[in-house]
Design an enzyme around this catalytic site. Structure first.
Site, PDB file in Angstrom:
ATOM      1  N   ARG A   1     -11.969   5.046  13.397  1.00 39.28           N
ATOM      2  CA  ARG A   1     -11.751   4.830  11.965  1.00 39.28           C
ATOM      3  C   ARG A   1     -12.993   4.261  11.286  1.00 39.28           C
ATOM      4  NH1 ARG A   1      -6.375   1.465  11.197  1.00 39.28           N
ATOM      5  NH2 ARG A   1      -6.869   1.896   9.006  1.00 39.28           N
TER       6      ARG A   1
ATOM      7  N   GLN B   1      -6.877   8.930   5.121  1.00 41.53           N
ATOM      8  CA  GLN B   1      -7.430   7.957   4.181  1.00 41.53           C
ATOM      9  C   GLN B   1      -8.620   7.240   4.791  1.00 41.53           C
ATOM     10  OE1 GLN B   1      -4.975   5.004   1.621  1.00 41.53           O
ATOM     11  NE2 GLN B   1      -5.409   3.892   3.496  1.00 41.53           N
TER      12      GLN B   1
ATOM     13  N   SER C   1      -0.212  -3.044  -5.189  1.00 46.28           N
ATOM     14  CA  SER C   1      -0.763  -2.231  -6.273  1.00 46.28           C
ATOM     15  C   SER C   1      -0.168  -2.608  -7.624  1.00 46.28           C
ATOM     16  CB  SER C   1      -0.506  -0.742  -6.007  1.00 46.28           C
ATOM     17  OG  SER C   1      -1.244  -0.297  -4.905  1.00 46.28           O
TER      18      SER C   1
ATOM     19  N   TYR D   1     -11.228   7.448  -5.557  1.00 45.67           N
ATOM     20  CA  TYR D   1     -11.137   6.495  -6.655  1.00 45.67           C
ATOM     21  C   TYR D   1     -11.558   5.114  -6.171  1.00 45.67           C
ATOM     22  CZ  TYR D   1      -6.615   5.314  -4.472  1.00 45.67           C
ATOM     23  OH  TYR D   1      -5.629   4.957  -3.582  1.00 45.67           O
ATOM     24  N   PRO D   2     -12.170   4.318  -7.044  1.00 47.26           N
ATOM     25  CA  PRO D   2     -12.494   2.932  -6.707  1.00 47.26           C
ATOM     26  C   PRO D   2     -11.383   2.004  -7.174  1.00 47.26           C
ATOM     27  CG  PRO D   2     -13.600   3.522  -8.725  1.00 47.26           C
ATOM     28  CD  PRO D   2     -12.785   4.733  -8.308  1.00 47.26           C
TER      29      PRO D   2
ATOM     30  N   ASP E   1     -10.040  -2.453  -7.461  1.00 51.11           N
ATOM     31  CA  ASP E   1     -10.215  -3.898  -7.322  1.00 51.11           C
ATOM     32  C   ASP E   1      -8.871  -4.544  -7.032  1.00 51.11           C
ATOM     33  OD1 ASP E   1     -12.936  -4.047  -7.873  1.00 51.11           O
ATOM     34  OD2 ASP E   1     -12.644  -4.386 -10.019  1.00 51.11           O
ATOM     35  N   LYS E   2      -8.921  -5.773  -6.542  1.00 53.66           N
ATOM     36  CA  LYS E   2      -7.750  -6.641  -6.523  1.00 53.66           C
ATOM     37  C   LYS E   2      -7.856  -7.570  -7.740  1.00 53.66           C
ATOM     38  CE  LYS E   2      -5.402  -5.762  -2.647  1.00 53.66           C
ATOM     39  NZ  LYS E   2      -6.207  -4.775  -1.954  1.00 53.66           N
TER      40      LYS E   2
ATOM     41  N   HIS F   1       2.272  -2.780   2.442  1.00 54.29           N
ATOM     42  CA  HIS F   1       1.478  -1.746   1.785  1.00 54.29           C
ATOM     43  C   HIS F   1       1.094  -0.653   2.781  1.00 54.29           C
ATOM     44  CE1 HIS F   1      -1.017  -0.403  -1.562  1.00 54.29           C
ATOM     45  NE2 HIS F   1      -2.057  -0.298  -0.759  1.00 54.29           N
TER      46      HIS F   1
END
Length: 247
Positions: A129, A183, A221, A143-144, A146-147, A170
């Site tokens: 990975r 991913q 999210s 896509y970018p 943030d938290k 999640h």
């Protein structure tokens, strides 16, 4: 101060998005266009050799919509190598007819929210990975993100145990798409404008919509996620490059 998550870091990553100046490209004599395409394909051959030696990986995709025409995604062991590849492309004839549309610099990352145990760098699954060979899936989505760090919705003020539990939940959603979506998460804190880049690969483009939509309802999210622009596209196979650039 909340405890910072330890990250596992692999290959450095460049997403390089280009728009083609089709009007100018059409004005170039056919022989010059062919020479430019052959020069670019020679560059791709070098990338293939690197990939065969498991010293990096790459992917070529056309982009749907007006944000860009195509994307080169490059993975390499060092940031210097990414810079060299970027500069090498910029010096090609084809690059004279492209306009940089967007780029993203990051490093393949796994957040180590798991309890302390064995050395993760000795685990073949984790190594696969961190140092992946990019798949030849029909479609890509990048896509970018943030938290969030606002008021009571500040991810970085949460206790480690809370973050670990939410990330576990999640991750369970993502696992439901195993076999449908691959991913690759890349970390970009200190490297680019957002904190992570997310690259999804699938043979069914609708799976991107389903996965991202379902994750919207997860607290990680729904409460803490901030997202940048989305890019979606179709694989540009090497034997289709000439057709893509044909005018």
């Amino acid at each position: 101060m909340s405890e910072a998550a330890v990250t596992l870091d692999g290959w450095y990553c460049l997403h390089d998005f280009r728009t083609v100046d089709w009007t100018t490209w059409k004005m170039v004599p056919s022989e010059e266009r062919q020479a430019a395409i052959h020069e670019f394909m020679a560059l791709v051959d070098k990338w293939n050799t690197t990939q065969s030696g498991k010293n990096g990986s790459h992917a070529l995709y056309t982009i749907v919509g007006q944000k860009a025409d195509f994307m080169m995604m490059i993975l390499r062991p060092t940031m210097e190598e990414l810079n060299e590849i970027e500069n090498e492309f910029n010096k090609t004839k084809l690059a004279e007819f492209t306009i940089p549309a967007h780029s993203y610099v990051s490093v393949v990352e796994l957040s180590n929210y798991l309890p302390a145990g064995e050395d993760p760098y000795q685990n073949p699954q984790i190594l696969a990975r961190l140092y992946p060979e990019l798949p030849k899936a029909k479609h890509v989505c990048f896509y970018p993100m943030d938290k969030r760090r606002q008021g009571n919705d500040n991810w970085y003020m949460l206790p480690m145990e809370d973050r670990r539990n939410m990330m576990r939940s999640h991750g369970m959603i993502g696992r439901q798409y195993a076999g449908k979506v691959k991913q690759i998460i890349t970390g970009s804190v200190g490297f680019d404008d957002y904190e992570w880049g997310v690259t999804l690969f699938s043979d069914d483009v609708l799976q991107f919509k389903k996965l991202v939509y379902e994750m919207r309802f997860d607290e990680v999210s729904a409460r803490y996620g901030e997202f940048g622009s989305f890019f979606v596209g179709n694989i540009l196979e090497e034997d289709k490059v000439e057709k893509f650039l044909h005018v």
